[in-house]
Write an enzyme that holds these catalytic residues in place. Structure first.
Site: not given
Ligand code: NOJ
Length: 554
Positions: A98, A199, A256, A328-329
């Protein structure tokens, strides 16, 4: 179409905190991952995306980094990391790390210096502004509730944080910042890693002047998103990063990128532009959102199909798609798009069939391969900063608790973060200590050990899908032709590459649905490659059972 290893592979995403604890402190760690590499190898995936393992005070579980070149204490040491990489490569598994560089932790030494004085050499590493008429510099709201500005007494100015107060945004306009990032990336590539998942990489360039965002009557804050996403210099920065770092290695990158549509996506992943290989689109993840993620709306299969097809069309010749139904989100896919009760196994397999037979690189999120489900905890059991802050802010606004809990059950990020259920022993075999986040109470029934014992398990179905991908190039590179575009129950399409064709038929719901394959397909003589049910009839008309999936080679 250019053939590439990262198009042919399948990615397994590890959220390290919840994967496997080796030392009994209740937190997953690197040695835990090493222990389970053979498990991942057995599944067949050949790329691991590892969530952040860098030194961090864990305000946002490692997405707040205070040293980009060191390992988080809870996760182990650099020696453990080196061993992990070696053990992965020994098994022909590639490592994608990451890269979290829209922001750092406020405990990073750059920020510690930056906040000391206005003339500190690190001042411009972050985004500082004076108050505007006694108020924060603009009206933007943070992703994690509250304002994006935090006042700092030392210099009587505010700093910008799109996420938590402990995640100050880096100032990408400063070439020194960009050079620091590029050097750090080289540090990891020189160790031998195979790529980065970047990210919120499309948020790194903010609109100059940081003007107010539009604000609805009932909104507490203005919407800064259009002024931060896909900003004016983002492509310049990514091309520079590509020139200075990425182009020098045989690696993969995936950005992302919330708020990117297929046309904008081309700017990031068109090979000729030399930026990124793939990105994560969020149009599908927003399919059940109304006014923001917590406002839940029913979704329609036709919308699902349209989104997926639109992205396929846009990128098929100009880039590449990445395919995911959770991470994970996001909530667990079987709870969100399938049926996590009566048809848990069938629907998990059906959704996997879609994920692995569409065009793009599939990403499996840990636990998906055994059909892990969402949870419903007491509010005090949640650990995610997004959930906690949202609950507090909305409670203060008078929103009833039941309404908030409903949203958290459906969309909260901790749904995906409960520890991996390895077996039926205490704490699901994840830890011998007290887990940092409660284990899903269904672990006695749903766990890796029992999946491995059952030849019809979701695990072996994923294994088979991954194997098919290796055997049939059509799964990777084949064109897609949609069928029954208007149908609200069945998702059906064909794939074609050179002399090979596939017919994929998926029933997305818990009712039977009749399907008739066009005569030219001759299902009688087709070969069934995979299905989640026993199939007896051999003809062009058939009734699909609840969540039935079939893939024919025709
Ligand atoms: C995206 C990540 O996937 C998430 O878990 C994180 O809280 C935010 N970006 C901030 O880094």
């Amino acid at each position: 179409m250019n053939k590439k290893w990262w198009k042919e592979g399948v990615v397994y995403q590890i959220y390290p905190r919840s994967f496997k604890d080796s030392n009994g402190d209740g937190i997953g760690d690197i040695r835990g991952i090493i222990e389970k590499l053979d498990y991942i190898k057995n599944l067949g995936t050949n790329i691991i995306w590892l969530g952040p393992i860098y030194k961090s005070p864990n305000d946002d579980n490692g997405y707040d980094i205070c040293d980009y070149r060191d390992i988080m204490n809870e996760f182990g040491t650099m020696a453990d990391f080196d061993e992990l990489l070696k053990e992965m490569h020994k098994r022909d598994i590639k490592l994608v790390m990451d890269l979290v560089v829209n922001h750092s932790s406020d405990e990073h030494k750059w920020f510690v210096e930056s906040r000391k004085s206005k003339d500190n050499p690190y001042r411009d590493y972050y985004i500082w502004r004076k108050a505007k008429e006694g108020n924060p510099p603009n009206n933007w709201g943070s992703f994690f509730s509250g304002s994006v500005w935090k006042y700092d007494e030392t210099t009587d100015e505010y700093f910008l944080h799109l996420f938590s107060k402990k995640q100050p945004d880096l100032n990408w306009e400063n070439k020194k910042v960009r050079n620091e990032v590029y050097d750090m990336m080289k540090f990891w590539f020189d160790k031998g890693i195979d790529g980065f998942r970047m990210d919120v990489i499309n948020l790194i360039s903010k609109v100059p002047g940081l003007p107010d965002g539009t604000k609805g009557e009932n909104d507490l804050y203005g919407n800064g998103f259009p002024l931060t996403a896909n900003g004016p210099r983002v492509h310049e920065y990514l091309q520079e990063m590509n020139r200075e770092v990425l182009s020098k290695y045989d690696i993969m990158t995936v950005g992302e990128t919330p708020g990117v549509d297929p046309e904008t996506a081309k700017l990031y992943v068109n090979e000729d532009r030399k930026e990124l290989n793939m990105l994560f689109q969020f149009e599908l993840m927003d399919i059940d959102s109304g006014n923001g993620k917590w406002d839940i709306r029913p979704w329609k299969l036709t919308t699902f199909k349209n989104i997926m097809y639109k992205w396929y069309e846009a990128l098929k010749e100009q880039g590449w798609n990445s395919l995911f139904l959770n991470n994970h989100d996001q909530p667990r896919l079987v709870s969100r798009f399938g049926n996590d009760k009566e048809y848990r196994v069938e629907s998990a397999k059906m959704l996997a069939t879609f994920l692995h037979t569409w065009q793009g690189t599939p990403y499996i999120y840990q636990g998906e391969e055994i059909g892990m489900t969402n949870v419903q905890f007491d509010i005090s059991d949640y650990k995610d900063i997004e959930i906690i802050n949202m609950f507090k802010e909305k409670t203060e606004q008078g929103v009833p608790k039941e309404e908030l809990m409903k949203s958290i059950y459906a969309k909260g990020r901790d749904n995906a973060r409960t520890p991996i259920q390895w077996d039926a022993s205490e704490n699901a075999g994840f830890t011998t200590g007290a887990p940092w986040l409660r284990v899903n109470p269904n672990y006695k029934e749903i766990n890796v050990e029992s999946a491995l014992k059952d030849k019809d398990s979701i695990f072996y179905y994923y294994q088979k899908l991954i194997k098919l991908r290796k055997e049939h190039e059509v799964i990777v590179y084949g064109d897609i032709n949609m069928m029954l575009e208007e149908d609200e129950k069945i998702f059906a399409y064909t794939r074609k590459f050179e002399n090979e064709s596939l017919l994929v038929v998926l029933n997305f719901f818990d009712k039977e649905a009749a399907f008739t394959a066009p005569k030219k397909f001759d299902v009688n003589n087709a070969k069934l490659l995979i299905s989640n049910y026993e199939i007896h009839e051999l003809n062009n008309n058939f009734i699909l059972r609840p969540y039935e999936a079939r893939v024919y080679k025709i």
